[in-house]
Every structure is written in structure tokens, then in C-alpha cells.
Scaffold this motif. Structure first.
Motif, short mmCIF file in Angstrom:
data_model
loop_
_atom_site.label_atom_id
_atom_site.label_comp_id
_atom_site.label_asym_id
_atom_site.label_seq_id
_atom_site.Cartn_x
_atom_site.Cartn_y
_atom_site.Cartn_z
N ILE A 94 66.70 34.52 47.67
CA ILE A 94 65.68 35.27 48.47
C ILE A 94 64.43 35.19 47.30
CG2 ILE A 94 67.07 36.97 49.34
CD1 ILE A 94 66.16 39.18 47.01
N LYS A 95 64.80 34.75 45.90
CA LYS A 95 63.42 34.45 45.22
C LYS A 95 62.49 33.25 45.53
CE LYS A 95 63.53 35.20 40.88
NZ LYS A 95 63.83 35.19 39.64
N ASN A 96 63.46 32.05 46.28
CA ASN A 96 62.74 31.14 46.57
C ASN A 96 62.93 30.85 48.05
OD1 ASN A 96 62.67 29.69 43.96
ND2 ASN A 96 64.87 30.21 43.85
N LEU A 97 62.69 31.79 48.97
CA LEU A 97 62.68 31.72 50.23
C LEU A 97 61.15 31.02 50.73
CD1 LEU A 97 63.76 35.07 52.00
CD2 LEU A 97 64.76 32.67 52.44
N HIS A 98 60.34 31.27 49.98
CA HIS A 98 59.13 30.61 50.39
C HIS A 98 58.82 29.26 49.62
CE1 HIS A 98 54.76 29.99 51.33
NE2 HIS A 98 54.72 30.96 52.20
N GLY A 99 58.88 28.33 50.38
CA GLY A 99 58.86 26.97 49.82
C GLY A 99 57.71 26.77 48.53
N SER A 100 56.56 27.16 49.01
CA SER A 100 55.53 26.98 48.02
C SER A 100 55.46 28.13 46.88
CB SER A 100 54.31 27.20 48.66
OG SER A 100 53.02 27.10 47.82
N LYS A 101 55.52 27.51 45.61
CA LYS A 101 55.58 28.32 44.25
C LYS A 101 54.28 28.88 44.20
CE LYS A 101 59.25 25.50 41.92
NZ LYS A 101 59.45 24.86 40.76
N GLU A 102 53.23 28.47 44.79
CA GLU A 102 51.83 29.07 44.68
C GLU A 102 51.51 30.15 45.55
OE1 GLU A 102 50.01 28.08 41.98
OE2 GLU A 102 51.69 26.60 41.79
N SER A 103 52.54 30.44 46.47
CA SER A 103 52.28 31.46 47.46
C SER A 103 52.57 32.97 46.92
CB SER A 103 53.57 31.46 48.62
OG SER A 103 54.71 31.78 48.04
N THR A 104 51.80 33.76 47.61
CA THR A 104 51.71 35.11 47.10
C THR A 104 53.43 35.81 47.03
OG1 THR A 104 49.75 35.71 48.17
CG2 THR A 104 51.01 37.56 47.55
N SER A 106 56.01 34.17 46.27
CA SER A 106 56.78 33.43 44.98
C SER A 106 56.01 34.11 43.98
CB SER A 106 56.48 31.91 45.20
OG SER A 106 56.99 31.07 46.29
N ARG A 107 54.87 34.35 43.85
CA ARG A 107 54.28 34.88 42.72
C ARG A 107 54.90 36.31 42.31
NH1 ARG A 107 49.60 34.58 44.18
NH2 ARG A 107 48.78 36.60 44.54
N TYR A 108 55.11 37.11 43.33
CA TYR A 108 55.42 38.43 43.00
C TYR A 108 57.04 38.55 42.97
CZ TYR A 108 51.16 40.68 44.12
OH TYR A 108 49.66 41.07 44.20
N MET A 109 57.65 37.54 43.47
CA MET A 109 59.15 37.34 43.13
C MET A 109 59.62 37.12 42.01
SD MET A 109 60.87 39.01 45.53
CE MET A 109 62.62 38.58 45.53
N SER A 110 58.75 36.12 41.09
CA SER A 110 59.25 35.30 40.10
C SER A 110 59.70 35.98 39.27
CB SER A 110 57.55 34.46 39.72
OG SER A 110 56.74 35.23 39.31
N ASP A 111 59.32 37.17 39.10
CA ASP A 111 60.02 38.09 37.81
C ASP A 111 60.91 38.98 38.15
OD1 ASP A 111 58.30 37.12 35.94
OD2 ASP A 111 56.69 38.48 36.55
#
Length: 234
Positions: A94-104, A106-111
Motif C-alpha cells: 500500500i505504501k508503493n501503490l502509486h508508481g511515482s515517488k514524487e506523487s502526493t 507517495s510523499r505522505y505514505m513515505s513515513d
């Protein structure tokens, strides 16, 4: 409005977290939200698959090759297996559902961190959430998830600082009816919170313009992909 029975079930779930060692109220809300998100992914995927089958359209499940990540599958696993799967595979998924690491997203799920400490506690929480969802399903005409979230916020001693309280749903509905959005409109809420206004606008359009939207390829695409925008800084 939550029923007394549903409030009691939520309070019991909160108590499970507390007695299980997660005593920070913000952590409780956070972990509960992650699990509800995982549950809803399975539900949404199943609805899309069913709709595609009825319309005879191709559909590739987001769980393709990872069916064990579905809530409806892993909830029946033994506690130890479920816990291992959640820690090592489902949560990273679920942390990596969105392919782009620059997406909103991904940014909020990174931590995001999975903090439930034991297999037994996770199993109890999953069972409790299943019961809560059964109760929520009885109130399809209300924003029950929004009410649940508000109830959780009310349990935070810092709710006034760390959380926002929702505009009452009947007032949102009145606003939407006054605006009377049309199938070709674009709708934006610049301070969307939990997106109650956008949800209400979407439901209104379904009720009033169902055939005009869903039997027109261009309008349906607009509704599904280009109509709704929401922004929030918190």
C-alpha cells in the motif's frame, strides 16, 4: 449520526489498541485508518471487477498476482501468517501503490509505519473492523465513515489542534442543491478535508443526471476522471 451500537463497537476497538500497547491516540487513529484503507481497496477492486464483467469490459485487478493481499482473503488466515504477511508484504504494497515517488500519495505514505505489536492483536482488530463495516453497511444513505472519523477525533485530547471537524452533512447537501452541478461541470473544493462536499456532489449528480452521465461515454469519462478536484494542506 452513529448508532449507539456502532459507537460501542468503535470504543471497544479503541480499547483493543490501548490494552494492546498502542496508547498514543494519534497512533490509534493512524493505524486504524491504514487498515480501513486496506479494507476499502479490496471492496473498491471487487466493485470495479463486477462492473467491468457486467459491461463486458476488460479489467486488471490491482491485486493481480497478489490475491493474498485482499482483506477478504487474509482475514481468514491464522494470526501468525496474517501478521507476517501484513508486515512484510501488504503494508509495503500500500505504501508503493502509486508508481511515482514524487506523487502526493507517495510523499505522505513515505513515513507510514505498521505499529501493531502482535499477531493476536492484529487478528482481534481485523475481526472488530469486519463487524464495524457490517454495521456501517446498514447506513448506506449517510456518510457513516465521516461520522466514524469524527467520533475518533472527539476521543483525541488534542482534536481541536490536530483534527478538523466536518461541516454537517445536511448543510453540505443544501449547498450542493443550491449550486445544482451539471454533468459537464468541473468541481473543486480547495479545503476538502475528508472530501464530504465532493462526495455529496458526486451522489447528487448520480441521482439527478444518472442516465445523462453513465450512458454517455464522454460524460462518464469526465465524471470518473476529470470532474472532481480537492486540495487540503493538513
Amino acid at each position: 449520526m452513529l448508532t449507539g451500537e456502532l459507537k460501542n463497537k468503535i470504543d471497544s476497538l479503541w480499547e483493543m489498541f490501548w490494552t494492546g500497547g498502542i496508547t498514543n491516540p494519534l497512533d490509534v487513529v493512524e493505524q486504524m485508518t491504514y487498515l480501513m484503507f486496506i479494507h476499502d481497496l479490496d471492496e473498491t477492486d471487487a466493485k470495479k471487477a463486477k462492473s467491468s464483467m457486467m459491461l463486458e469490459l476488460p479489467y486488471t485487478s490491482m491485486f493481480e498476482g497478489h490475491e493474498q493481499y485482499k482483506w477478504s482473503v487474509f482475514r481468514d488466515l491464522p494470526a501468525e501468517k496474517m501478521y507476517e504477511l501484513m508486515q512484510t508484504e501488504i503494508f509495503p504494497f500500500i505504501k508503493n501503490l502509486h508508481g511515482s515517488k514524487e506523487s502526493t500519495y507517495s510523499r505522505y505514505m513515505s513515513d507510514a509505519i505498521f505499529k501493531i505489536p502482535t499477531p493476536q492483536l492484529l487478528s482481534k482488530i481485523v475481526d472488530a473492523l469486519d463487524n464495524i463495516y457490517l454495521d456501517m453497511a446498514k447506513n448506506m444513505n449517510t456518510d457513516t465513515k465521516g461520522d466514524v472519523y469524527e467520533h475518533l477525533l472527539a476521543k483525541l485530547s488534542t482534536a481541536g489542534v490536530n483534527g478538523q471537524f466536518r461541516t454537517p452533512r445536511h448543510i453540505i447537501r443544501m449547498m450542493v442543491e443550491l449550486l445544482d452541478p451539471k454533468p459537464e461541470d468541473t468541481i473543486c473544493d480547495p479545503a476538502c478535508g475528508t472530501s464530504g462536499f465532493l462526495v455529496s456532489a458526486g451522489e447528487y449528480l448520480k441521482e439527478k443526471y444518472h442516465d445523462a452521465i453513465f450512458y454517455n461515454r464522454e460524460k462518464k469519462d469526465h465524471y470518473n476522471n476529470h470532474m472532481f478536484f480537492g486540495y487540503d494542506l493538513d
